[in-house]
Design a protein around this motif. Structure first.
Motif, PDB file in Angstrom:
ATOM      1  N   GLU A 190       0.836  -1.200   0.000  1.00 13.96           N
ATOM      2  CA  GLU A 190       0.000   0.000   0.000  1.00 13.96           C
ATOM      3  C   GLU A 190       0.871   1.250   0.000  1.00 13.96           C
ATOM      4  O   GLU A 190       1.991   1.251   0.513  1.00 13.96           O
ATOM      5  N   ALA A 191       0.338   2.307  -0.568  1.00 12.76           N
ATOM      6  CA  ALA A 191       1.087   3.551  -0.723  1.00 12.76           C
ATOM      7  C   ALA A 191       1.226   4.306   0.589  1.00 12.76           C
ATOM      8  O   ALA A 191       0.318   4.301   1.422  1.00 12.76           O
ATOM      9  N   THR A 238       1.202   7.842   1.956  1.00 15.60           N
ATOM     10  CA  THR A 238       0.764   9.176   1.528  1.00 15.60           C
ATOM     11  C   THR A 238       0.885  10.147   2.690  1.00 15.60           C
ATOM     12  O   THR A 238       0.956   9.727   3.855  1.00 15.60           O
ATOM     13  N   LEU A 239       0.899  11.406   2.385  1.00 15.89           N
ATOM     14  CA  LEU A 239       1.009  12.428   3.423  1.00 15.89           C
ATOM     15  C   LEU A 239      -0.133  12.343   4.444  1.00 15.89           C
ATOM     16  O   LEU A 239       0.132  12.376   5.657  1.00 15.89           O
ATOM     17  N   LYS A 296      -1.802   9.758   5.373  1.00 12.38           N
ATOM     18  CA  LYS A 296      -1.576   8.576   6.212  1.00 12.38           C
ATOM     19  C   LYS A 296      -0.467   8.829   7.218  1.00 12.38           C
ATOM     20  O   LYS A 296      -0.578   8.461   8.391  1.00 12.38           O
TER      21      LYS A 296
END
Length: 144
Positions: A123-124, A126-127, A129
């Protein structure tokens, strides 16, 4: 809008249950492992009744028969892990600690989910998260 209301109802139920559990664990005779036995029995009775009703009323009864064995085993393992070991550790902490501290710290599980989601599921990161994870970590630190 419906999902938001359901999420609020979930938060309310998950927020009040540790208070009920703390009251149940407050007697000297309430031992955490035995308490999990009774909690699991209650969960089983509620789950069978509610799920059968939902499956019948939604017409999804065949969904039980159509699930593949691998998925069934994985989900059963996850349920056992969370419902037995997770609950035992939670009850041990709740028995001796404050519900207002134990529950939020145990509720920091999204941090663990984030780490394993990135490592195992790809999973990515990201900011939003990362900001959420930092808020979780800071919350746990403040409660310590």
């Amino acid at each position: 809008m419906r999902e938001f209301l359901l999420a609020i109802l979930t938060a309310f139920i998950w927020g009040i249950v540790p208070i009920i559990e703390k009251i149940g664990l407050s007697s000297k005779s309430a031992e955490p492992v035995a308490a999990v036995v009774y909690r699991t029995a209650g969960s089983f009775v509620f789950a069978i009744g509610a799920l059968v009703f939902i499956l019948f009323s939604s017409g999804n009864l065949n969904s039980i028969k159509n699930m593949d064995v691998k998925s069934i085993l994985i989900l059963a393992f996850a349920g056992g892990l969370a419902s037995v070991f997770g609950q035992i550790f939670f009850y041990m902490a709740l028995k001796s600690g404050n519900a207002s501290v134990v529950t939020p710290v145990a509720g920091a599980f999204p941090l663990v989910t984030f780490i394993f989601g990135v490592l195992l599921l790809g999973e990515a990161i990201t900011l939003p998260k990362v900001i959420g994870i930092l808020l979780i970590v800071s919350g746990v630190i403040f409660l310590k």
